[in-house]
Design a protein around this motif. Structure first.
Motif, PDB file in Angstrom:
ATOM      1  N   PHE A   1      -2.874   4.264  13.330  1.00  0.00           N
ATOM      2  CA  PHE A   1      -3.850   4.350  12.414  1.00  0.00           C
ATOM      3  C   PHE A   1      -3.946   2.880  11.483  1.00  0.00           C
ATOM      4  N   TYR A   2      -2.581   2.464  11.195  1.00  0.00           N
ATOM      5  CA  TYR A   2      -2.602   1.199  10.413  1.00  0.00           C
ATOM      6  C   TYR A   2      -3.069   0.041  11.290  1.00  0.00           C
ATOM      7  N   GLU A   3      -2.721  -0.076  12.469  1.00  0.00           N
ATOM      8  CA  GLU A   3      -3.109  -0.956  13.248  1.00  0.00           C
ATOM      9  C   GLU A   3      -4.531  -1.266  13.378  1.00  0.00           C
ATOM     10  N   LYS A   4      -5.054  -0.299  13.289  1.00  0.00           N
ATOM     11  CA  LYS A   4      -6.739  -0.365  13.338  1.00  0.00           C
ATOM     12  C   LYS A   4      -7.086  -1.355  12.089  1.00  0.00           C
ATOM     13  N   ASN A   5      -6.611  -1.570  11.251  1.00  0.00           N
ATOM     14  CA  ASN A   5      -6.652  -2.441   9.966  1.00  0.00           C
ATOM     15  C   ASN A   5      -5.905  -3.682  10.245  1.00  0.00           C
ATOM     16  N   ASN A   6      -5.365  -4.073  11.295  1.00  0.00           N
ATOM     17  CA  ASN A   6      -4.618  -5.088  11.700  1.00  0.00           C
ATOM     18  C   ASN A   6      -3.288  -5.360  10.998  1.00  0.00           C
ATOM     19  N   PHE A   7      -2.518  -4.089  10.749  1.00  0.00           N
ATOM     20  CA  PHE A   7      -1.154  -4.327  10.444  1.00  0.00           C
ATOM     21  C   PHE A   7      -0.611  -4.292  11.613  1.00  0.00           C
TER      22      PHE A   7
ATOM     23  N   ASP B   1      -1.638 -12.807  -0.116  1.00  0.00           N
ATOM     24  CA  ASP B   1      -0.865 -13.468   0.976  1.00  0.00           C
ATOM     25  C   ASP B   1      -0.504 -12.321   2.131  1.00  0.00           C
ATOM     26  N   VAL B   2       0.381 -11.703   1.681  1.00  0.00           N
ATOM     27  CA  VAL B   2       1.074 -10.440   2.588  1.00  0.00           C
ATOM     28  C   VAL B   2       0.819  -9.095   1.880  1.00  0.00           C
ATOM     29  N   ILE B   3       0.301  -8.266   2.597  1.00  0.00           N
ATOM     30  CA  ILE B   3      -0.012  -6.811   2.286  1.00  0.00           C
ATOM     31  C   ILE B   3       0.953  -5.972   3.277  1.00  0.00           C
ATOM     32  N   SER B   4       1.853  -5.275   2.574  1.00  0.00           N
ATOM     33  CA  SER B   4       2.910  -4.326   3.217  1.00  0.00           C
ATOM     34  C   SER B   4       2.565  -2.849   3.237  1.00  0.00           C
ATOM     35  N   LEU B   5       3.216  -2.283   4.111  1.00  0.00           N
ATOM     36  CA  LEU B   5       3.383  -0.792   3.729  1.00  0.00           C
ATOM     37  C   LEU B   5       4.559  -0.057   4.795  1.00  0.00           C
ATOM     38  N   PHE B   6       4.859   1.046   4.407  1.00  0.00           N
ATOM     39  CA  PHE B   6       5.526   1.479   5.749  1.00  0.00           C
ATOM     40  C   PHE B   6       5.078   3.097   5.715  1.00  0.00           C
ATOM     41  N   CYS B   7       5.144   3.435   7.007  1.00  0.00           N
ATOM     42  CA  CYS B   7       4.614   4.718   7.519  1.00  0.00           C
ATOM     43  C   CYS B   7       5.456   5.513   8.435  1.00  0.00           C
ATOM     44  N   GLU B   8       5.355   6.731   8.755  1.00  0.00           N
ATOM     45  CA  GLU B   8       5.894   7.238   9.902  1.00  0.00           C
ATOM     46  C   GLU B   8       5.151   6.868  11.249  1.00  0.00           C
ATOM     47  N   GLN B   9       6.088   7.004  12.348  1.00  0.00           N
ATOM     48  CA  GLN B   9       5.766   6.358  13.425  1.00  0.00           C
ATOM     49  C   GLN B   9       4.451   6.905  14.133  1.00  0.00           C
TER      50      GLN B   9
ATOM     51  N   ILE C   1       0.774  -1.269  -0.026  1.00  0.00           N
ATOM     52  CA  ILE C   1      -0.059  -0.163   0.020  1.00  0.00           C
ATOM     53  C   ILE C   1       0.959   1.116  -0.147  1.00  0.00           C
ATOM     54  N   GLU C   2       0.625   2.109  -0.734  1.00  0.00           N
ATOM     55  CA  GLU C   2       1.404   3.352  -1.057  1.00  0.00           C
ATOM     56  C   GLU C   2       0.538   4.586  -1.426  1.00  0.00           C
ATOM     57  N   ASP C   3       0.920   5.799  -0.891  1.00  0.00           N
ATOM     58  CA  ASP C   3       0.384   7.055  -1.233  1.00  0.00           C
ATOM     59  C   ASP C   3      -1.043   7.236  -0.639  1.00  0.00           C
ATOM     60  N   VAL C   4      -1.175   6.859   0.743  1.00  0.00           N
ATOM     61  CA  VAL C   4      -2.461   7.095   1.298  1.00  0.00           C
ATOM     62  C   VAL C   4      -2.692   8.730   1.438  1.00  0.00           C
ATOM     63  N   VAL C   5      -3.254   9.631   0.961  1.00  0.00           N
ATOM     64  CA  VAL C   5      -3.099  11.035   1.312  1.00  0.00           C
ATOM     65  C   VAL C   5      -4.530  11.739   1.082  1.00  0.00           C
ATOM     66  N   ILE C   6      -4.779  12.175   1.942  1.00  0.00           N
ATOM     67  CA  ILE C   6      -6.085  12.951   2.131  1.00  0.00           C
ATOM     68  C   ILE C   6      -5.807  14.628   2.335  1.00  0.00           C
ATOM     69  N   ILE C   7      -6.586  15.374   1.569  1.00  0.00           N
ATOM     70  CA  ILE C   7      -6.359  16.792   1.271  1.00  0.00           C
ATOM     71  C   ILE C   7      -6.517  17.489   2.803  1.00  0.00           C
ATOM     72  N   THR C   8      -5.785  18.073   3.344  1.00  0.00           N
ATOM     73  CA  THR C   8      -5.500  18.734   4.550  1.00  0.00           C
ATOM     74  C   THR C   8      -6.979  18.898   5.450  1.00  0.00           C
ATOM     75  N   SER C   9      -7.630  19.741   4.646  1.00  0.00           N
ATOM     76  CA  SER C   9      -9.047  19.941   5.306  1.00  0.00           C
ATOM     77  C   SER C   9      -9.804  19.088   5.512  1.00  0.00           C
ATOM     78  N   TYR C  10      -9.611  17.969   5.037  1.00  0.00           N
ATOM     79  CA  TYR C  10     -10.605  16.519   5.293  1.00  0.00           C
ATOM     80  C   TYR C  10     -10.135  15.740   6.142  1.00  0.00           C
ATOM     81  N   GLN C  11      -8.793  16.046   6.584  1.00  0.00           N
ATOM     82  CA  GLN C  11      -8.159  14.967   7.499  1.00  0.00           C
ATOM     83  C   GLN C  11      -8.830  14.786   8.881  1.00  0.00           C
TER      84      GLN C  11
ATOM     85  N   LYS D   1     -11.508   4.556   5.596  1.00  0.00           N
ATOM     86  CA  LYS D   1     -12.318   4.223   4.597  1.00  0.00           C
ATOM     87  C   LYS D   1     -11.596   3.847   3.142  1.00  0.00           C
ATOM     88  N   LEU D   2     -10.494   4.426   2.938  1.00  0.00           N
ATOM     89  CA  LEU D   2      -9.738   4.325   1.572  1.00  0.00           C
ATOM     90  C   LEU D   2      -9.013   3.244   1.584  1.00  0.00           C
ATOM     91  N   VAL D   3      -8.270   2.917   3.029  1.00  0.00           N
ATOM     92  CA  VAL D   3      -7.401   1.851   3.174  1.00  0.00           C
ATOM     93  C   VAL D   3      -8.563   0.418   3.269  1.00  0.00           C
TER      94      VAL D   3
END
Length: 134
Positions: free
Chosen positions: A113-119, A100-108, A70-80, A87-89
């Motif tokens: 946020f990603y743990e909510k989707n079982n990452f 089988d395996v879905i990966s991503l990297f993110c800032e700490q 998963i890459e480029d999850v981006v929301i315009i600032t005024s809608y964050q 919902k996008l993820v």
């Protein structure tokens, strides 16, 4: 009608709209519209729409069976902070249930946020990059 989350096949996403989101986030100033069009045509992506305005975007790169990234999850600032990213993820993950395996990297600060989707964090792996031209 509210915000709609739709796949690229349900509602095509224009490269210029993705570029606007990147600019708002301060991402990828070197990316060009033609290359973003190629990206959109060759991956799985979803958009968040407020009427006809793209206000969020996420994509996945995959081999179709074993791995997806998963890459480029981006929301315009005024809608964050309105749950749009989740919902996008979630919609991306719905389209990747056969992988089988879905990966991503993110800032700490985004880990919860990603743990909510079982990452889960991987303590045994390191992110490494090989960037063209370096």
């Amino acid at each position: 009608m509210g915000i709609q989350i739709l796949t690229y096949s349900e509602k095509p996403i224009k490269a210029e709209d993705v570029m606007r989101l990147y600019q708002d986030a301060g991402w990828w100033p070197e990316r060009e519209e033609g290359n973003i069009e190629l990206m959109l045509a060759n991956g799985q992506s979803v958009g968040a729409w407020d009427g006809e305005v793209l206000i969020g975007f996420a994509r996945a790169v995959t081999d179709g069976k074993f791995r997806a990234y998963i890459e480029d999850v981006v929301i315009i600032t005024s809608y964050q902070k309105d749950g749009i990213g989740a919902k996008l993820v979630s919609m991306l993950l719905d389209g990747l249930t056969h992988i089988d395996v879905i990966s991503l990297f993110c800032e700490q600060h985004l880990i919860p946020f990603y743990e909510k989707n079982n990452f889960r964090q991987s303590k045994s792996q390191y992110v490494m990059h090989r960037i063209k031209g370096s």
